[in-house]
Motif scaffolding. Structure first.
Motif, PDB file in Angstrom:
ATOM      1  N   LYS A  34       0.825  -1.207   0.000  1.00  0.00           N
ATOM      2  CA  LYS A  34       0.000   0.000   0.000  1.00  0.00           C
ATOM      3  C   LYS A  34       0.861   1.260   0.000  1.00  0.00           C
ATOM      4  CE  LYS A  34      -3.322   2.469   2.848  1.00  0.00           C
ATOM      5  NZ  LYS A  34      -4.765   2.249   2.903  1.00  0.00           N
ATOM      6  N   PRO A  35       0.753   2.099  -1.040  1.00  0.00           N
ATOM      7  CA  PRO A  35       1.509   3.357  -1.068  1.00  0.00           C
ATOM      8  C   PRO A  35       0.876   4.356  -0.091  1.00  0.00           C
ATOM      9  CG  PRO A  35       0.392   2.920  -3.176  1.00  0.00           C
ATOM     10  CD  PRO A  35      -0.176   1.977  -2.170  1.00  0.00           C
ATOM     11  N   MET A  36       1.617   4.798   0.893  1.00  0.00           N
ATOM     12  CA  MET A  36       1.048   5.638   1.945  1.00  0.00           C
ATOM     13  C   MET A  36       0.687   7.031   1.448  1.00  0.00           C
ATOM     14  SD  MET A  36       0.741   3.618   4.396  1.00  0.00           S
ATOM     15  CE  MET A  36       0.539   4.485   5.953  1.00  0.00           C
ATOM     16  N   ALA A  37       1.267   7.420   0.328  1.00  0.00           N
ATOM     17  CA  ALA A  37       0.952   8.742  -0.213  1.00  0.00           C
ATOM     18  C   ALA A  37      -0.356   8.718  -0.988  1.00  0.00           C
ATOM     19  CB  ALA A  37       2.093   9.232  -1.101  1.00  0.00           C
ATOM     20  N   GLY A  38      -0.926   7.554  -1.158  1.00  0.00           N
ATOM     21  CA  GLY A  38      -2.177   7.440  -1.905  1.00  0.00           C
ATOM     22  C   GLY A  38      -1.969   6.674  -3.199  1.00  0.00           C
ATOM     23  N   GLY A  39      -3.043   6.280  -3.819  1.00  0.00           N
ATOM     24  CA  GLY A  39      -2.939   5.511  -5.058  1.00  0.00           C
ATOM     25  C   GLY A  39      -3.274   4.055  -4.817  1.00  0.00           C
ATOM     26  N   ASP A  40      -3.268   3.290  -5.892  1.00  0.00           N
ATOM     27  CA  ASP A  40      -3.681   1.890  -5.808  1.00  0.00           C
ATOM     28  C   ASP A  40      -2.607   1.026  -5.166  1.00  0.00           C
ATOM     29  OD1 ASP A  40      -6.039   2.515  -7.042  1.00  0.00           O
ATOM     30  OD2 ASP A  40      -5.222   2.187  -9.067  1.00  0.00           O
ATOM     31  N   ALA A  41      -3.062   0.019  -4.415  1.00  0.00           N
ATOM     32  CA  ALA A  41      -2.137  -0.942  -3.833  1.00  0.00           C
ATOM     33  C   ALA A  41      -1.560  -1.813  -4.940  1.00  0.00           C
ATOM     34  CB  ALA A  41      -2.853  -1.785  -2.799  1.00  0.00           C
ATOM     35  N   ILE A  42      -0.334  -2.297  -4.690  1.00  0.00           N
ATOM     36  CA  ILE A  42       0.338  -3.118  -5.687  1.00  0.00           C
ATOM     37  C   ILE A  42       0.355  -4.557  -5.181  1.00  0.00           C
ATOM     38  CG2 ILE A  42       2.511  -3.489  -6.910  1.00  0.00           C
ATOM     39  CD1 ILE A  42       3.107  -0.457  -6.055  1.00  0.00           C
ATOM     40  N   PRO A  43      -0.184  -5.512  -5.966  1.00  0.00           N
ATOM     41  CA  PRO A  43      -0.122  -6.901  -5.537  1.00  0.00           C
ATOM     42  C   PRO A  43       1.308  -7.421  -5.647  1.00  0.00           C
ATOM     43  CG  PRO A  43      -1.315  -6.677  -7.638  1.00  0.00           C
ATOM     44  CD  PRO A  43      -0.859  -5.321  -7.254  1.00  0.00           C
ATOM     45  N   VAL A  44       1.770  -8.091  -4.588  1.00  0.00           N
ATOM     46  CA  VAL A  44       3.143  -8.622  -4.611  1.00  0.00           C
ATOM     47  C   VAL A  44       3.156 -10.043  -4.072  1.00  0.00           C
ATOM     48  CG1 VAL A  44       4.299  -6.394  -4.346  1.00  0.00           C
ATOM     49  CG2 VAL A  44       3.570  -7.647  -2.321  1.00  0.00           C
ATOM     50  N   ARG A  45       4.190 -10.804  -4.473  1.00  0.00           N
ATOM     51  CA  ARG A  45       4.426 -12.115  -3.885  1.00  0.00           C
ATOM     52  C   ARG A  45       5.405 -11.937  -2.735  1.00  0.00           C
ATOM     53  NH1 ARG A  45       6.449 -14.634  -8.470  1.00  0.00           N
ATOM     54  NH2 ARG A  45       8.008 -15.443  -7.009  1.00  0.00           N
ATOM     55  N   LEU A  46       5.122 -12.558  -1.601  1.00  0.00           N
ATOM     56  CA  LEU A  46       5.983 -12.393  -0.434  1.00  0.00           C
ATOM     57  C   LEU A  46       7.411 -12.861  -0.716  1.00  0.00           C
ATOM     58  CD1 LEU A  46       3.613 -13.362   2.515  1.00  0.00           C
ATOM     59  CD2 LEU A  46       4.284 -11.091   1.709  1.00  0.00           C
ATOM     60  N   ASP A  47       7.524 -13.904  -1.548  1.00  0.00           N
ATOM     61  CA  ASP A  47       8.846 -14.431  -1.919  1.00  0.00           C
ATOM     62  C   ASP A  47       9.700 -13.380  -2.591  1.00  0.00           C
ATOM     63  OD1 ASP A  47       8.229 -16.850  -0.985  1.00  0.00           O
ATOM     64  OD2 ASP A  47       7.653 -17.723  -2.926  1.00  0.00           O
ATOM     65  N   ASP A  48       8.996 -12.427  -3.175  1.00  0.00           N
ATOM     66  CA  ASP A  48       9.610 -11.508  -4.109  1.00  0.00           C
ATOM     67  C   ASP A  48       9.583 -10.083  -3.581  1.00  0.00           C
ATOM     68  OD1 ASP A  48      10.795 -11.375  -6.472  1.00  0.00           O
ATOM     69  OD2 ASP A  48       8.979 -10.911  -7.625  1.00  0.00           O
ATOM     70  N   LEU A  49       9.311  -9.942  -2.259  1.00  0.00           N
ATOM     71  CA  LEU A  49       8.933  -8.653  -1.707  1.00  0.00           C
ATOM     72  C   LEU A  49      10.002  -7.569  -1.868  1.00  0.00           C
ATOM     73  CD1 LEU A  49       6.883  -6.977  -0.248  1.00  0.00           C
ATOM     74  CD2 LEU A  49       7.720  -7.876   1.924  1.00  0.00           C
ATOM     75  N   ALA A  50      11.248  -7.919  -1.551  1.00  0.00           N
ATOM     76  CA  ALA A  50      12.293  -6.890  -1.549  1.00  0.00           C
ATOM     77  C   ALA A  50      12.415  -6.215  -2.906  1.00  0.00           C
ATOM     78  CB  ALA A  50      13.626  -7.495  -1.128  1.00  0.00           C
ATOM     79  N   SER A  51      12.474  -7.001  -3.947  1.00  0.00           N
ATOM     80  CA  SER A  51      12.647  -6.400  -5.271  1.00  0.00           C
ATOM     81  C   SER A  51      11.392  -5.660  -5.699  1.00  0.00           C
ATOM     82  CB  SER A  51      13.048  -7.458  -6.310  1.00  0.00           C
ATOM     83  OG  SER A  51      12.077  -8.485  -6.330  1.00  0.00           O
ATOM     84  N   VAL A  84       9.418  -4.003  -3.683  1.00  0.00           N
ATOM     85  CA  VAL A  84       9.444  -2.709  -2.991  1.00  0.00           C
ATOM     86  C   VAL A  84      10.416  -1.769  -3.684  1.00  0.00           C
ATOM     87  CG1 VAL A  84      10.093  -1.533  -0.857  1.00  0.00           C
ATOM     88  CG2 VAL A  84       8.755  -3.647  -0.762  1.00  0.00           C
ATOM     89  N   ARG A  85      11.571  -2.299  -4.022  1.00  0.00           N
ATOM     90  CA  ARG A  85      12.568  -1.465  -4.689  1.00  0.00           C
ATOM     91  C   ARG A  85      12.035  -0.923  -6.006  1.00  0.00           C
ATOM     92  NH1 ARG A  85      17.149  -3.157  -1.696  1.00  0.00           N
ATOM     93  NH2 ARG A  85      16.879  -5.378  -2.040  1.00  0.00           N
ATOM     94  N   GLU A  86      11.362  -1.767  -6.716  1.00  0.00           N
ATOM     95  CA  GLU A  86      10.777  -1.355  -7.994  1.00  0.00           C
ATOM     96  C   GLU A  86       9.731  -0.261  -7.778  1.00  0.00           C
ATOM     97  OE1 GLU A  86       8.652  -4.097 -10.822  1.00  0.00           O
ATOM     98  OE2 GLU A  86      10.508  -5.253 -10.447  1.00  0.00           O
ATOM     99  N   ALA A  87       8.882  -0.480  -6.788  1.00  0.00           N
ATOM    100  CA  ALA A  87       7.801   0.474  -6.512  1.00  0.00           C
ATOM    101  C   ALA A  87       8.355   1.828  -6.104  1.00  0.00           C
ATOM    102  CB  ALA A  87       6.893  -0.075  -5.428  1.00  0.00           C
ATOM    103  N   ILE A  88       9.476   1.806  -5.345  1.00  0.00           N
ATOM    104  CA  ILE A  88      10.080   3.064  -4.904  1.00  0.00           C
ATOM    105  C   ILE A  88      10.693   3.801  -6.094  1.00  0.00           C
ATOM    106  CG2 ILE A  88      12.055   4.022  -3.644  1.00  0.00           C
ATOM    107  CD1 ILE A  88      11.383   1.938  -1.450  1.00  0.00           C
ATOM    108  N   ALA A  89      11.305   3.033  -6.980  1.00  0.00           N
ATOM    109  CA  ALA A  89      11.965   3.639  -8.143  1.00  0.00           C
ATOM    110  C   ALA A  89      10.948   4.259  -9.095  1.00  0.00           C
ATOM    111  CB  ALA A  89      12.793   2.581  -8.871  1.00  0.00           C
TER     112      ALA A  89
END
Length: 430
Positions: free
Chosen positions: A398-415, A417-422
RNA sequence: GCGGCCAUAGCUCAACUGGUUAGAGCGCAGGACUGUGACUCCUGAGGUUACCGGUUCGAUCCCGGUUGGCCGCCCCA
């Protein structure tokens, strides 16, 4: 309740929220100074009192009344360092650095101590970033020093600072100048302010610094030091200016830059900030050349030049600029229920190991309170972990600044998050 | 070291020329909303009015001292 403890007057705590500014200045200084080939030296905070008496000068305010001096159990007179140049010179001599290399470039940063009346930008424990260059008497080294400060200030975004330079001459011309000055001042001794009458005897150069109107008039009529330099000193000063021009560094020749320490010869300079936040503490840095210092402390005849910057003052200016330096929390993980706490905690640990800045409420509590916590930390994304996520291995970022949540796989979480931040922030939902 | 100003909640400030339970905003905590923060609303916690002494029936307010902070001088970073 017991009496509350309190810190020592003039010595301040630097708490998280402020400390990031300090770290930013320190980090930037290390980076810039490193590019210039300067290596960090760390000397003790306590030195033999005699070191400062011999270098800074017995008649200076610093040694005369501002040093924290005490006796240790062996009866030695020790002092908390009031400045950084003398300790560095001591270390340089002690380790015979001059026999190992012709040129030495050192920098230091740390607390200094002077017992003074406190004001904004002036503390009893203050912090300096300084640099020392040993082994070159050439103007190029004076200018390299100034360039280093200029580049640091620029990198910090502190542009409203002006460089003032002067030359105090050397053993050849300064005594002659000083006697001419004393002669001139004596002629007007009656008109000088009380302080300056004392200065006339103790340290006549300081009269030039006096803010008293009448003293200024007398000082202005006095012989000008820059016009009284011997030929080598004049040439040195001219070359300093020429090389500043070569680098395109702006400066003002200011005959009033005297410095409060006795060890200076030839070039002196100050960096003066215009910002009103500093009040009268507008000097953010000062330095100069001290060709006789090392020898006078029993070392080899090695010329030196250096400067000290007031870290406290730089931080005050930087805070005024309103920039944020604390790195944001990247991910907050909340546990939706008691039973998910351990899995969530494990995930937090794993993500931290992966290099993400992750926060988690170790107290547990309702999901709502955890979400509030997430908001308070300023986290970019929050992930809620509960029974559903544990079963499916899928979660919503969930992006805290607003906008749609992004579905992710827990196995794949770190990358993920990094992608979402970029990714550039999604436009706010309308 | 000299001269001036100041001190009330974590922060910024109120308290009608000395009067009864020292208030507000922000912040913090809880709730309205039991798997979703912010906005809104409600509720709560938090003060020896910096400390010590004096004057007074009564002191946050007046006086003295101490400590701490701010401004100018001096000096510097």
């Amino acid at each position: 309740m017991s009496q509350k403890v309190s810190g020592v007057k003039g010595m301040n705590d630097i708490l998280p929220g402020d400390v990031e500014v300090w770290q930013h200045v320190e980090r930037t200084a290390r980076e810039v100074f490193g590019r210039f080939g300067y290596g960090e030296v760390r000397t003790p905070i306590v030195e033999d009192t005699a070191l400062f008496v011999r270098s800074v000068g017995e008649t200076t305010d610093i040694v005369g009344k501002e040093m924290y001096t005490f006796e240790d159990k062996g009866g030695r007179s020790l002092s908390l360092r009031p400045e950084g140049t003398a300790p560095a010179a001591r270390a340089y001599i002690e380790h015979s650095i001059n026999n190992q290399e012709p040129i030495t470039r050192w920098f230091y940063m740390g607390p200094m101590f002077r017992y003074e009346r406190m004001k904004t930008g002036r503390y009893r424990q203050f912090h300096q970033i300084g640099a020392e260059g040993y082994g070159s008497k050439e103007p190029a080294h004076d200018v390299e020093m100034m360039d280093m400060v200029v580049q640091l200030l620029q990198k910090l975004g502190l542009t409203d600072v002006s460089l003032n330079i002067n030359s105090l001459g050397d053993d050849t011309c300064r005594p002659a100048y000083q006697s001419r000055l004393v002669e001139h001042l004596r002629a007007h001794a009656d008109e000088l302010c009380a302080d300056c009458k004392v200065r006339l005897e103790k340290n006549p150069l300081r009269v030039l610094d006096c803010k008293n109107e009448r003293c200024q008039q007398i000082a202005n009529a006095a012989p000008n030091i820059t016009e009284s330099l011997c030929e080598p000193c004049r040439a040195h000063f001219a070359e300093v200016q020429r090389k500043l021009d070569v680098l395109g560094i702006k400066y003002v020749v200011n005959p009033r830059i005297m410095r409060g320490l006795d060890y200076y010869t030839r070039t002196t300079f100050e960096f003066i900030a215009a910002h009103p936040a500093l009040g009268t503490a507008s000097t953010v840095g000062g330095g100069g050349r001290y060709d006789k210092l090392v020898k006078s402390l029993g070392g080899p005849d090695v010329p030196a030049v250096g400067f000290g910057l007031g870290l406290d003052r730089l931080c005050l200016l930087l805070k005024e600029s309103g920039q944020q330096f604390a790195p944001p929390v990247e991910l907050f993980i909340a546990a939706a229920d008691e039973g998910s706490a351990d899995v969530a905690f494990g995930l937090v640990s794993r993500m931290r190991r992966e290099g993400l800045r992750v926060e988690f409420d170790t107290r547990g509590g309702s999901l709502k309170s955890q979400m509030k916590r997430a908001d308070k930390t300023g986290a970019r994304f929050t992930l809620v972990l509960g029974q559903n996520e544990r079963d499916s291995g899928q979660a919503q970022l969930k992006p805290m600044a607003g906008g749609d949540a992004i579905p992710v796989r827990l196995d794949d979480l770190a990358s993920a998050v990094r992608e979402a931040i970029a990714r550039p922030a999604a436009p706010p939902a309308s």
